[in-house]
Scaffold this motif. Structure first.
Motif, PDB file in Angstrom:
ATOM      1  N   GLY A   1       0.792  -1.218   0.000  1.00 31.24           N
ATOM      2  CA  GLY A   1       0.000   0.000   0.000  1.00 31.24           C
ATOM      3  C   GLY A   1       0.822   1.264   0.000  1.00 31.24           C
ATOM      4  N   SER A   2       2.147   1.147  -0.010  1.00 31.24           N
ATOM      5  CA  SER A   2       3.011   2.323  -0.005  1.00 31.24           C
ATOM      6  C   SER A   2       4.307   1.990  -0.741  1.00 31.24           C
ATOM      7  CB  SER A   2       3.302   2.771   1.436  1.00 31.24           C
ATOM      8  OG  SER A   2       4.036   3.979   1.467  1.00 31.24           O
ATOM      9  N   THR A   3       5.333   2.802  -0.534  1.00 31.81           N
ATOM     10  CA  THR A   3       6.645   2.563  -1.131  1.00 31.81           C
ATOM     11  C   THR A   3       7.723   2.797  -0.086  1.00 31.81           C
ATOM     12  OG1 THR A   3       6.889   4.866  -1.831  1.00 31.81           O
ATOM     13  CG2 THR A   3       5.855   3.333  -3.401  1.00 31.81           C
ATOM     14  N   THR A   4       8.903   2.303  -0.368  1.00 34.86           N
ATOM     15  CA  THR A   4      10.029   2.546   0.531  1.00 34.86           C
ATOM     16  C   THR A   4      10.314   4.041   0.640  1.00 34.86           C
ATOM     17  OG1 THR A   4      10.985   0.419  -0.100  1.00 34.86           O
ATOM     18  CG2 THR A   4      12.461   1.998   0.976  1.00 34.86           C
ATOM     19  N   THR A   5      10.211   4.746  -0.468  1.00 35.77           N
ATOM     20  CA  THR A   5      10.425   6.196  -0.446  1.00 35.77           C
ATOM     21  C   THR A   5       9.489   6.876   0.554  1.00 35.77           C
ATOM     22  OG1 THR A   5      11.250   6.391  -2.707  1.00 35.77           O
ATOM     23  CG2 THR A   5      10.160   8.321  -1.792  1.00 35.77           C
ATOM     24  N   GLN A   6       8.208   6.587   0.456  1.00 34.48           N
ATOM     25  CA  GLN A   6       7.244   7.245   1.343  1.00 34.48           C
ATOM     26  C   GLN A   6       7.462   6.839   2.787  1.00 34.48           C
ATOM     27  OE1 GLN A   6       5.081   9.734   0.300  1.00 34.48           O
ATOM     28  NE2 GLN A   6       5.105  10.015   2.530  1.00 34.48           N
ATOM     29  N   TRP A   7       7.794   5.567   3.007  1.00 34.34           N
ATOM     30  CA  TRP A   7       8.047   5.119   4.381  1.00 34.34           C
ATOM     31  C   TRP A   7       9.230   5.880   4.983  1.00 34.34           C
ATOM     32  CZ3 TRP A   7      11.699   3.315   7.647  1.00 34.34           C
ATOM     33  CH2 TRP A   7      11.263   2.732   8.832  1.00 34.34           C
ATOM     34  N   LEU A   8      10.293   6.035   4.204  1.00 39.45           N
ATOM     35  CA  LEU A   8      11.481   6.731   4.711  1.00 39.45           C
ATOM     36  C   LEU A   8      11.188   8.204   4.993  1.00 39.45           C
ATOM     37  CD1 LEU A   8      14.235   5.191   2.407  1.00 39.45           C
ATOM     38  CD2 LEU A   8      14.028   4.878   4.884  1.00 39.45           C
ATOM     39  N   ILE A   9      10.421   8.852   4.135  1.00 40.18           N
ATOM     40  CA  ILE A   9      10.080  10.256   4.363  1.00 40.18           C
ATOM     41  C   ILE A   9       9.276  10.394   5.660  1.00 40.18           C
ATOM     42  CG2 ILE A   9       8.713  12.201   3.498  1.00 40.18           C
ATOM     43  CD1 ILE A   9       9.417  11.246   0.653  1.00 40.18           C
ATOM     44  N   ASP A  10       8.284   9.535   5.851  1.00 35.83           N
ATOM     45  CA  ASP A  10       7.466   9.592   7.065  1.00 35.83           C
ATOM     46  C   ASP A  10       8.306   9.288   8.301  1.00 35.83           C
ATOM     47  OD1 ASP A  10       5.299  10.152   5.459  1.00 35.83           O
ATOM     48  OD2 ASP A  10       4.504   8.091   5.485  1.00 35.83           O
ATOM     49  N   TRP A  11       9.177   8.296   8.198  1.00 32.60           N
ATOM     50  CA  TRP A  11      10.051   7.922   9.325  1.00 32.60           C
ATOM     51  C   TRP A  11      10.983   9.064   9.702  1.00 32.60           C
ATOM     52  CZ3 TRP A  11      15.450   7.203   8.473  1.00 32.60           C
ATOM     53  CH2 TRP A  11      16.165   6.710   9.563  1.00 32.60           C
ATOM     54  N   ALA A  12      11.668   9.642   8.729  1.00 33.45           N
ATOM     55  CA  ALA A  12      12.594  10.745   8.998  1.00 33.45           C
ATOM     56  C   ALA A  12      11.854  11.955   9.545  1.00 33.45           C
ATOM     57  CB  ALA A  12      13.359  11.113   7.712  1.00 33.45           C
ATOM     58  N   THR A  13      10.698  12.279   8.988  1.00 32.75           N
ATOM     59  CA  THR A  13       9.920  13.406   9.472  1.00 32.75           C
ATOM     60  C   THR A  13       9.517  13.215  10.921  1.00 32.75           C
ATOM     61  OG1 THR A  13       9.066  13.848   7.247  1.00 32.75           O
ATOM     62  CG2 THR A  13       7.820  14.754   9.089  1.00 32.75           C
ATOM     63  N   GLY A  14       9.101  12.008  11.263  1.00 32.60           N
ATOM     64  CA  GLY A  14       8.733  11.720  12.647  1.00 32.60           C
ATOM     65  C   GLY A  14       9.898  11.908  13.608  1.00 32.60           C
ATOM     66  N   LEU A  15      11.089  11.490  13.205  1.00 30.88           N
ATOM     67  CA  LEU A  15      12.270  11.672  14.050  1.00 30.88           C
ATOM     68  C   LEU A  15      12.647  13.141  14.197  1.00 30.88           C
ATOM     69  CD1 LEU A  15      14.544   8.748  12.754  1.00 30.88           C
ATOM     70  CD2 LEU A  15      13.263   8.838  14.916  1.00 30.88           C
ATOM     71  N   ILE A  16      12.557  13.879  13.109  1.00 29.89           N
ATOM     72  CA  ILE A  16      12.916  15.295  13.144  1.00 29.89           C
ATOM     73  C   ILE A  16      11.947  16.081  14.018  1.00 29.89           C
ATOM     74  CG2 ILE A  16      13.092  17.400  11.743  1.00 29.89           C
ATOM     75  CD1 ILE A  16      14.019  15.522   9.418  1.00 29.89           C
ATOM     76  N   ASP A  17      10.672  15.775  13.906  1.00 27.91           N
ATOM     77  CA  ASP A  17       9.644  16.538  14.630  1.00 27.91           C
ATOM     78  C   ASP A  17       9.464  16.075  16.069  1.00 27.91           C
ATOM     79  OD1 ASP A  17       9.238  17.885  12.280  1.00 27.91           O
ATOM     80  OD2 ASP A  17       7.405  16.792  11.733  1.00 27.91           O
ATOM     81  N   ALA A  18      10.132  14.985  16.442  1.00 32.26           N
ATOM     82  CA  ALA A  18       9.898  14.381  17.763  1.00 32.26           C
ATOM     83  C   ALA A  18      10.292  15.293  18.903  1.00 32.26           C
ATOM     84  CB  ALA A  18      10.632  13.053  17.858  1.00 32.26           C
ATOM     85  N   LYS A  19      11.346  16.100  18.734  1.00 27.12           N
ATOM     86  CA  LYS A  19      11.812  16.956  19.824  1.00 27.12           C
ATOM     87  C   LYS A  19      12.629  18.099  19.283  1.00 27.12           C
ATOM     88  CE  LYS A  19      15.479  13.528  20.639  1.00 27.12           C
ATOM     89  NZ  LYS A  19      16.203  12.724  21.616  1.00 27.12           N
TER      90      LYS A  19
END
Length: 303
Positions: free
Chosen positions: A285-303
């Motif tokens: 239902g997604s791609t590796t590209t989209q997963w990586l963008i969401d993952w990195a964004t979550g880490l950046i916005d975490a704190k």
């Protein structure tokens, strides 16, 4: 008379001692050390430093040593660009520095004998990436890092994560928010956090380790080093492992087989390996590209 002389000598001695104490306290080299309840001063963070640096290591044939690490143009089809460019559009350079590893990124083999060997290319990339991390951590000691690599770049990033997790990397483990290795040639099941559809195989370097002398005829200068000793250590829970099913780079068979045939499969055109940006069989239902963008964004916005 003797008592008077004794008193005078004592007074002179006290004056001398007092003058010495005053002089000692007045020098900058003899400041008292902080006591057990007195905190030491933390390293200062210059105003220009970003909150996070995202470091991306491209795969074979996706980079060059003279490429611009902030705006790479050597290979517009590079898989890493599908991740880094959206992050650069989302964040300002003051918030997040996005840096792409410039290195030769070649793989000498029977089909490309003119290229730099895998060992040399990987070592060059490792040295360049270590230098970037070391300088950034020196100048911006409170900046955190998100590391992501693909293919040969995943091996480089994974090797650095191994060193950091063991406590002797170029940056401290507490400065690493997360690591993602995509199509890691030294992949081991159970090491790091597997993401996406499960795969049963191992990285090519692990699969071919025992056959290394025989593979040199196909891939001269490409040492199959086996698994990473110690895995990812204290950052194991922060390392994301992504491998597409049937990608010969990270989903190779384990066990001794025909070395030449397997080495030839490694250097052959691998459609699965080239399709991480679009392959729906990695993250349904997604791609590796989209997963990586969401993952990195979550880490950046975490704190």
């Amino acid at each position: 008379m003797r008592k008077i002389l004794t008193i005078i000598a004592t007074l002179v001695l006290l004056v001398v001692i007092g003058a010495g104490v005053v002089n000692w306290l007045g020098t900058g080299d003899n400041k008292p050390l902080p006591g057990p309840d007195q905190p030491t001063t933390e390293a200062e963070q210059p105003d220009w430093c970003p909150k996070v640096e995202v470091v991306a290591a491209p795969g074979t044939w996706e980079s060059a040593p003279n490429d611009d690490p902030i705006n790479p143009t050597f290979n517009p089809a590079s898989f890493m660009l599908t991740v880094t460019q959206p992050l650069q559009q989302r964040y300002t350079a003051d918030e997040v520095k996005v840096w792409t590893l410039p290195y030769t990124a070649q793989f000498k083999n029977v089909n490309a004998m003119h290229e730099m060997s895998y060992d040399q290319s990987r070592q060059e990339g490792t040295s360049t990436l270590e230098n970037e991390l070391r300088i950034m951590n020196r100048d911006c000691p409170k900046t955190d890092f998100v590391l992501v690599g693909f293919s040969q770049g995943a091996v480089i990033v994974g090797d650095l994560a191994n060193q950091i997790g063991a406590g002797h990397g170029v940056i401290p483990a507490e400065r690493v928010r997360g690591v993602a290795v995509v199509a890691d040639g030294r992949r081991e099941p159970g090491v790091g956090q597997a993401q996406g559809n499960p795969v049963a195989g191992v990285g090519a370097e692990v699969s071919l380790e025992l056959l290394n002398p025989l593979t040199q005829a196909i891939m001269p200068g490409a040492t199959m080093r086996g698994p990473r000793e110690g895995g990812f250590g204290v950052i194991n829970d922060r390392v994301m492992d992504i491998c597409a099913p049937d990608d010969h780079i990270c989903d190779a068979p384990l066990g001794v087989g025909n070395a030449v045939t397997r080495a030839q499969a490694l250097i052959a055109a691998n459609a699965v390996h080239a399709q991480y940006a679009t392959n729906p069989n990695v993250f349904p239902g997604s791609t590796t590209t989209q997963w990586l963008i969401d993952w990195a964004t979550g880490l950046i916005d975490a704190k």
